[in-house]
Design a protein around this motif. Structure first.
Motif, mmCIF file in Angstrom:
data_model
loop_
_atom_site.group_PDB
_atom_site.id
_atom_site.type_symbol
_atom_site.label_atom_id
_atom_site.label_comp_id
_atom_site.label_asym_id
_atom_site.label_seq_id
_atom_site.Cartn_x
_atom_site.Cartn_y
_atom_site.Cartn_z
ATOM 1 N N MET A 1 0.758 -1.242 -0.004
ATOM 2 C CA MET A 1 -0.056 -0.073 0.084
ATOM 3 C C MET A 1 0.838 1.244 0.076
ATOM 4 N N SER A 2 0.521 2.346 -0.480
ATOM 5 C CA SER A 2 1.342 3.433 -0.756
ATOM 6 C C SER A 2 1.234 4.175 0.488
ATOM 7 N N ASP A 3 2.153 5.138 0.761
ATOM 8 C CA ASP A 3 2.312 5.973 1.765
ATOM 9 C C ASP A 3 1.239 7.396 1.608
ATOM 10 N N ARG A 4 0.864 7.483 0.327
ATOM 11 C CA ARG A 4 0.349 8.911 0.001
ATOM 12 C C ARG A 4 -0.946 8.709 0.660
ATOM 13 N N PRO A 5 -1.356 9.872 1.252
ATOM 14 C CA PRO A 5 -2.666 10.180 2.064
ATOM 15 C C PRO A 5 -3.833 9.911 0.915
ATOM 16 N N LEU A 6 -5.110 9.515 1.269
ATOM 17 C CA LEU A 6 -6.162 9.637 0.459
ATOM 18 C C LEU A 6 -6.529 10.901 0.349
ATOM 19 N N LEU A 7 -6.779 11.835 1.173
ATOM 20 C CA LEU A 7 -7.170 13.288 1.303
ATOM 21 C C LEU A 7 -6.141 14.167 1.657
ATOM 22 N N ARG A 8 -6.163 15.093 1.183
ATOM 23 C CA ARG A 8 -5.203 16.271 1.705
ATOM 24 C C ARG A 8 -5.828 17.696 2.005
ATOM 25 N N VAL A 9 -5.583 18.154 3.050
ATOM 26 C CA VAL A 9 -6.240 19.285 3.225
ATOM 27 C C VAL A 9 -5.353 20.569 2.787
ATOM 28 N N VAL A 10 -5.592 21.444 1.856
ATOM 29 C CA VAL A 10 -4.896 22.354 1.188
ATOM 30 C C VAL A 10 -4.795 23.678 1.890
ATOM 31 N N ARG A 11 -5.954 24.003 2.401
ATOM 32 C CA ARG A 11 -6.175 25.259 2.965
ATOM 33 C C ARG A 11 -7.198 25.032 4.043
ATOM 34 N N GLY A 12 -6.929 25.900 5.283
ATOM 35 C CA GLY A 12 -7.539 25.880 6.573
ATOM 36 C C GLY A 12 -7.144 24.999 7.547
ATOM 37 N N ASN A 13 -7.808 24.887 8.703
ATOM 38 C CA ASN A 13 -7.306 23.820 9.627
ATOM 39 C C ASN A 13 -8.714 23.168 10.352
ATOM 40 N N PRO A 14 -9.092 22.019 9.592
ATOM 41 C CA PRO A 14 -10.352 21.378 9.824
ATOM 42 C C PRO A 14 -10.335 20.577 11.154
ATOM 43 N N ASP A 15 -11.194 20.351 11.942
ATOM 44 C CA ASP A 15 -11.216 19.636 13.191
ATOM 45 C C ASP A 15 -11.676 18.004 12.673
ATOM 46 N N ASP A 16 -11.842 17.232 13.623
ATOM 47 C CA ASP A 16 -12.064 15.863 13.516
ATOM 48 C C ASP A 16 -13.124 15.529 12.741
ATOM 49 N N ALA A 17 -14.185 16.437 13.233
ATOM 50 C CA ALA A 17 -15.786 16.093 12.862
ATOM 51 C C ALA A 17 -15.697 16.685 11.359
#
Length: 74
Positions: A1-17
């Motif tokens: 399996m690759s080490d790349r994340p499935l999703l990446r946040v480009v801008r902002g600081n989202p919380d867990d929810a």
């Protein structure tokens, strides 16, 4: 399996929810697209030999070359 994340946040600081909501939406969209396309394998085309529509006769039109066109598949 690759080490790349499935999703990446480009801008902002989202919380867990917010990340959980985004993951749920993306997963639902992916499963809906897979269900809409049917199976993963493309549909196989029926061969000309097994095509039952070839047994149905079409009306022959009178005119130049009509006898030749009557034997061609439609």
């Amino acid at each position: 399996m690759s080490d790349r994340p499935l999703l990446r946040v480009v801008r902002g600081n989202p919380d867990d929810a917010e990340l959980a909501a985004l993951t749920a939406v993306v997963a639902a969209a992916a499963s809906a697209a897979a269900a809409a396309s049917g199976s993963a394998a493309p549909a196989r085309r029926t061969s000309w030999w097994n095509d039952r529509s070839a047994a149905v006769r079409v009306p022959v039109q009178a005119g130049d070359g009509a006898w030749r066109a009557s034997a061609l598949p439609h």
